[in-house]
Motif scaffolding. Structure first.
Motif, mmCIF file in Angstrom:
data_model
loop_
_atom_site.group_PDB
_atom_site.id
_atom_site.type_symbol
_atom_site.label_atom_id
_atom_site.label_comp_id
_atom_site.label_asym_id
_atom_site.label_seq_id
_atom_site.Cartn_x
_atom_site.Cartn_y
_atom_site.Cartn_z
ATOM 1 N N LYS A 46 -7.794 23.849 -6.794
ATOM 2 C CA LYS A 46 -8.350 22.631 -7.402
ATOM 3 C C LYS A 46 -8.190 22.684 -8.909
ATOM 4 C CE LYS A 46 -12.855 22.244 -7.755
ATOM 5 N NZ LYS A 46 -14.282 22.053 -7.405
ATOM 6 N N VAL A 47 -7.916 21.530 -9.516
ATOM 7 C CA VAL A 47 -7.939 21.415 -10.971
ATOM 8 C C VAL A 47 -8.800 20.222 -11.365
ATOM 9 C CG1 VAL A 47 -5.663 22.447 -11.310
ATOM 10 C CG2 VAL A 47 -5.861 19.960 -11.097
ATOM 11 N N GLN A 48 -9.422 20.338 -12.522
ATOM 12 C CA GLN A 48 -10.126 19.208 -13.131
ATOM 13 C C GLN A 48 -9.367 18.793 -14.379
ATOM 14 O OE1 GLN A 48 -14.556 19.136 -13.911
ATOM 15 N NE2 GLN A 48 -13.831 19.019 -16.024
ATOM 16 N N ILE A 49 -9.073 17.504 -14.482
ATOM 17 C CA ILE A 49 -8.352 16.954 -15.628
ATOM 18 C C ILE A 49 -9.176 15.827 -16.223
ATOM 19 C CG2 ILE A 49 -6.250 15.768 -16.391
ATOM 20 C CD1 ILE A 49 -4.779 17.109 -14.062
ATOM 21 N N THR A 50 -9.333 15.834 -17.532
ATOM 22 C CA THR A 50 -10.094 14.782 -18.202
ATOM 23 C C THR A 50 -9.158 13.697 -18.713
ATOM 24 O OG1 THR A 50 -11.777 16.376 -18.895
ATOM 25 C CG2 THR A 50 -11.725 14.274 -20.039
ATOM 26 N N VAL A 51 -9.432 12.456 -18.305
ATOM 27 C CA VAL A 51 -8.688 11.291 -18.786
ATOM 28 C C VAL A 51 -9.729 10.271 -19.247
ATOM 29 C CG1 VAL A 51 -7.003 9.486 -18.237
ATOM 30 C CG2 VAL A 51 -6.856 11.715 -17.091
ATOM 31 N N ASP A 52 -9.834 10.053 -20.543
ATOM 32 C CA ASP A 52 -10.949 9.268 -21.068
ATOM 33 C C ASP A 52 -10.679 7.776 -21.213
ATOM 34 O OD1 ASP A 52 -12.384 11.582 -21.207
ATOM 35 O OD2 ASP A 52 -11.999 11.942 -23.316
ATOM 36 N N GLY A 53 -9.476 7.340 -20.830
ATOM 37 C CA GLY A 53 -9.184 5.918 -20.950
ATOM 38 C C GLY A 53 -7.697 5.642 -20.862
ATOM 39 N N THR A 54 -7.324 4.400 -21.104
ATOM 40 C CA THR A 54 -5.920 4.016 -21.127
ATOM 41 C C THR A 54 -5.223 4.688 -22.313
ATOM 42 O OG1 THR A 54 -6.514 2.028 -22.360
ATOM 43 C CG2 THR A 54 -6.304 1.806 -19.972
ATOM 44 N N GLU A 55 -3.934 4.464 -22.418
ATOM 45 C CA GLU A 55 -3.125 5.200 -23.392
ATOM 46 C C GLU A 55 -3.701 5.169 -24.805
ATOM 47 O OE1 GLU A 55 1.168 4.382 -25.298
ATOM 48 O OE2 GLU A 55 1.232 4.852 -23.145
ATOM 49 N N GLU A 56 -4.115 4.007 -25.283
ATOM 50 C CA GLU A 56 -4.618 3.905 -26.653
ATOM 51 C C GLU A 56 -5.886 4.726 -26.845
ATOM 52 O OE1 GLU A 56 -6.311 0.561 -29.835
ATOM 53 O OE2 GLU A 56 -5.482 -0.076 -27.894
ATOM 54 N N ILE A 57 -6.850 4.552 -25.928
ATOM 55 C CA ILE A 57 -8.115 5.290 -26.032
ATOM 56 C C ILE A 57 -7.873 6.784 -25.844
ATOM 57 C CG2 ILE A 57 -10.376 5.648 -24.966
ATOM 58 C CD1 ILE A 57 -10.267 3.099 -26.523
ATOM 59 N N TYR A 58 -7.061 7.139 -24.864
ATOM 60 C CA TYR A 58 -6.768 8.537 -24.579
ATOM 61 C C TYR A 58 -6.218 9.230 -25.826
ATOM 62 C CZ TYR A 58 -4.541 12.616 -22.388
ATOM 63 O OH TYR A 58 -4.154 13.890 -22.058
ATOM 64 N N CYS A 59 -5.247 8.600 -26.456
ATOM 65 C CA CYS A 59 -4.613 9.211 -27.631
ATOM 66 C C CYS A 59 -5.592 9.330 -28.786
ATOM 67 C CB CYS A 59 -3.382 8.409 -28.046
ATOM 68 S SG CYS A 59 -2.032 8.495 -26.845
ATOM 69 N N ARG A 60 -6.452 8.333 -28.947
ATOM 70 C CA ARG A 60 -7.426 8.380 -30.038
ATOM 71 C C ARG A 60 -8.507 9.427 -29.779
ATOM 72 N NH1 ARG A 60 -9.081 3.166 -30.273
ATOM 73 N NH2 ARG A 60 -11.135 3.430 -29.362
ATOM 74 N N GLN A 61 -9.001 9.503 -28.546
ATOM 75 C CA GLN A 61 -10.073 10.444 -28.219
ATOM 76 C C GLN A 61 -9.591 11.894 -28.281
ATOM 77 O OE1 GLN A 61 -13.374 8.679 -27.719
ATOM 78 N NE2 GLN A 61 -13.352 9.078 -25.519
ATOM 79 N N LYS A 62 -8.333 12.108 -27.884
ATOM 80 C CA LYS A 62 -7.852 13.472 -27.695
ATOM 81 C C LYS A 62 -6.824 13.926 -28.736
ATOM 82 C CE LYS A 62 -8.705 13.861 -22.766
ATOM 83 N NZ LYS A 62 -9.479 15.107 -22.937
ATOM 84 N N GLY A 63 -6.493 13.075 -29.683
ATOM 85 C CA GLY A 63 -5.474 13.448 -30.643
ATOM 86 C C GLY A 63 -4.139 13.686 -29.980
#
Length: 428
Positions: free
Chosen positions: A202-219
């Protein structure tokens, strides 16, 4: 003998004739005539003159011996779970590195040294320590790979896994592994190797939103976002993938959008699971708004209904259950091992010198930090809370590190809403 009502009874709903009752400790439901409930509510019941359904109410935990302290019983069982010596399962969280290829603005590791990697010598020492912890009754060993981003240290994971699996097979002990990763480096080739050779389940992967939000939240870059989605699609062919959405007030609607995007892209697959996690403030510089617990809980119900519709499945509320301890890290022998062979009790402590509780050479130090974690002191408001059996006072690390009020894990309103929907499903 005399009996009285359990302090963990919760009225879900009621009318003029019936009370729908739930007990947070036993997990039992009851539809009681109102007169029956009134016969136990804040009253002492004598078994020489038992109330209606006395045996059923007693066996399901709605009434209990008068002198039984239910709160203290939970605390005692928690300590038993922590220190029991007959446990046949051994679990370690291992961070082969604290380095990371992304820069999540809410990360609890911000500000700590991030360029550490396990050396070849340390890999041998970690293996030696784990082997020394195996007892005659040990049947299972589980490793949860953590970081930083653990896949930056893929070769270290491979070496540790290969040698540990060999050692355990010689002892007749089962091995399994899981991983918390951002998914960028979880290529199909690596998933195949990790699942086939190194027992990754099993793996857990964090995805916080669509491309724009993801890139902003995660650098992150758009290319990395697209790579993660592709890696998820490929990984579910081999292993269970749990998608975590760190949710705040500013990105909930975006999470709905990316959830649909992921399901449309990956298709319906039993290995794909998605859930909301409450975004919490580990950094005063974080600009995202935070939900209060009762607000977030209602969003969880709304989100799970939304996912069920996307999957063309019936929404079936999953009820929380009584737990003897808050998480597996409460068990005395379960440890987090950092890249220098240092020990912690919680993965959220990684990189903090003041949270080190031992090392692979000298064992556990039984520091005040460790004992405070194990004690998990209960807040005053928790002592009277009807939900205490479901959270045992919450996570000790979060209580220590978060702003006041952010460490609560459940709300009464959430339980009531969940149970109302559960009853609707049962009735309909």
């Amino acid at each position: 003998m005399k009996y009285n009502e359990s302090m963990y009874n919760i009225i879900i709903t009621q009318n003029n004739d019936y009370v729908f009752l739930y007990n947070a400790y036993s997990g039992a439901f009851a539809k009681l005539e109102k007169t029956v409930y009134e016969s136990i509510n804040d009253k002492v019941v004598d078994d020489s003159k038992p109330c209606k359904y006395f045996q059923e109410l007693l066996s399901e935990g709605f009434i209990k011996p008068l002198h039984l302290n239910e709160f203290n019983r939970i605390l005692a069982y928690e300590k038993m779970a922590i220190y029991e010596r007959n446990d046949d399962r051994l679990t370690f969280v291992i961070a082969p590195t604290l380095a990371c290829n992304l820069h999540c603005h809410y990360c609890f590791e911000k500000g700590y040294q991030r360029d550490q990697f396990m050396t070849n010598e340390m890999v041998k020492d970690v293996l030696e320590y784990i082997n020394k912890q195996i007892r005659s009754n040990t049947k299972y060993v589980h490793i949860n790979w953590f970081g930083g981003e653990p896949l930056i240290a893929f070769d270290i994971i491979a070496t540790l896994s290969e040698n540990l699996i060999k050692d355990l097979q010689e002892k007749g002990i089962q091995y399994s592994a899981s991983m918390i990763t951002n998914g960028v480096l979880l290529t199909p080739e690596r998933v195949n190797i990790l699942s086939e050779k190194y027992a990754l389940k099993k793996v857990q992967i964090t995805v916080d939103g669509t491309e724009e939000i993801y890139c902003r939240q995660k650098g992150a870059t758009p290319k990395q976002f697209r790579q993660v989605l592709n890696n998820i699609k490929e990984a579910i062919k081999y292993i269970h993938v749990l998608i975590r959405f760190n949710c705040g007030k500013d990105n909930y609607d975006d999470i709905l959008e990316v959830t649909k995007q992921i399901i449309d892209y990956c298709g319906v697959n039993k290995n794909l699971n998605l859930y909301l996690a409450k975004l919490v403030d580990y950094s005063s510089k974080c600009e995202t708004g935070y939900f209060k617990q009762d607000e977030f809980d209602l969003k969880v119900i709304e989100y799970n209904q939304y996912v069920s519709r996307l999957l063309n499945k019936e929404y079936k509320p999953k009820l929380p259950r009584y737990r003897r301890s808050f998480c597996g890290q409460f068990k005395l022998r379960n440890l987090v091992i950092g890249p220098k062979g240092e020990f912690y009790k919680c993965e959220h402590d990684l990189g903090r010198e003041d949270r080190i509780i031992g090392n692979v050479y000298q064992g556990i130090f039984y520091t005040d930090t460790m004992m405070n974690f194990l004690e998990n002191a209960v807040h005053e408001q928790c002592k009277e809370c009807k939900l205490f059996p479901l959270c045992i006072g919450g996570c000790p690390s979060q209580k220590r590190d978060l702003k006041e009020g952010q460490s609560c894990w459940l709300s009464i309103e959430y339980i009531k809403q969940l149970l109302m929907r559960y009853l609707d499903n049962k009735i309909n």
